[in-house]
Design an enzyme around this catalytic site. Sequence first.
Site, PDB file in Angstrom:
ATOM      1  CE  LYS A   1      -7.067  -6.646  -0.806  1.00  0.00           C
ATOM      2  NZ  LYS A   1      -7.857  -7.628  -1.525  1.00  0.00           N
TER       3      LYS A   1
ATOM      4  CD  GLN B   1     -10.075  -7.977  -4.577  1.00  0.00           C
ATOM      5  OE1 GLN B   1      -8.986  -7.852  -4.070  1.00  0.00           O
ATOM      6  NE2 GLN B   1     -11.191  -7.929  -3.861  1.00  0.00           N
TER       7      GLN B   1
ATOM      8  CG  ASP C   1      -6.808 -13.408   0.483  1.00  0.00           C
ATOM      9  OD1 ASP C   1      -6.758 -12.720   1.507  1.00  0.00           O
ATOM     10  OD2 ASP C   1      -7.280 -13.012  -0.595  1.00  0.00           O
TER      11      ASP C   1
END
Length: 292
Positions: free
Chosen positions: A47, A91, A114
Site C-alpha cells: 500500500k 491493518q 476502508d
Amino acid sequence: MILDGKTLSKKILEEIKVEVEKLDKKPHLAVILVGDDPASRIYVNNKKKTALNIGINSTIIELPKDTEESVLIEYIQRLNNDDDITGILVQMPLPKHINKDNVVCAIDPKKDVDCFTPENVGKLALGMKPYFYPVTPQGILIMLDYYNIPIEGQHVVVIGRSNIVGKPMVQMLLQRNATVTICHSHTKNLDDIIKTADIIISAVGKKVVRCKMVKYKSVLVDVGISRDTNGKLTGDLNFSDFNDINEILDFVEAFSPVPGGVGPMTIASLMLNTLCLEHTRILSRIAKSSFE
Ligand code: NAP
C-alpha cells in the site's frame, strides 16, 4: 472475457497520479500495523509503495504485538486530529488481546478510507452516502462497469459474509438494483444456488465454486486468496473440469483471475478513497471517457 484487474488498476493509478500532481496539499495515508504478521507486513508495504508511486504521502506506524488497546487508540486519536493525515487504515487482523470493534470505532469516519466505522457502514446500509465506500466491493464494481457487465436486475450470488467484502458488497449491489443472494458456511445446497446466478462473487478462501456447475455465460468474480498444494496463489474458482482456457472462455461470459483480478483493483480502490470523494468523482468522469 478475462476481467483484467491488473491492467485496469494501472490505468486508474495513472489517472490518480495526474490528479495528485495538480494538488497543492497531497493526500496522506497513515497505516497502523500492530505486531509482526508477515502477510500483513507485505500488504502494508504494498500500500505504501503504491501510494508513493502516485504521489500520495504514506506513513506506516509500526507498533509491537503487545501494544495495549488504549495506546493504539491514542495513536488513532492523534491521527484523527492531525490535519495533514487524510486517511487512516488499521491493518487487520489485530492481536487477540485488542478489541477490534473499539479500535474501529475510534477512527474518524471522515478519514476511514476502508469504510470500517459504524457511521460509514451504517450509512451504506441505509442507502446514504458514506464518506468512503469499502475498497474491495468498490473495486469489483469499478471492474464490472469498465467491462460493461450489467448489474441492474441481475441475480448476483455473493459467497462469504465478512464485514469487509460480503456484507458491504450486498449493500452496494442492492443500490445498483441487483437481486442478491448471500451464502456462507451454513448455506445448504450451495451448488443449486450458484446455478441460478447471473454473476457470482466469491470471497471465501477455498475452492467453493465448481465452474462447470455455473449457469452458461455467467460472470465469475473471484475475491478469494489461498495457496494451492504447490504454494501458488489461487482463488475460489475451480476450473479443473475444463481442458483449457478457450473452453472456459466459451462457457463463461467473464471471469476475474487470481492473481491479477480483484487484488489489484482493491489497491486502486483504496488509492481512489485516499484521494478523497471529490476527486473520485472527477476520476470517474475521466475514467468513463477514457475507458470507453
Ligand atoms: P473471511 O472473514 O475470511 O470469511 C470467509 C467467509 O467464507 C465466511 O463468511 C464463511 O462463512 C464463508 N465460507 C467458509 N467456508 C465456506 C463454504 N464452504 N461455503 C460457503 N461459504 C463459506 O472473509 P473475507 O475477509 O472476505 O476473505 C475471504 C477471502 O477473500 C480470503 O481468501 C481473503 O484472503 C480474500 N480477500 C481478498 C481481497 C482482495 O483484494 N483480493 C480482499 C479481501 C479478502 P461463515 O460466515 O459462516 O463462517
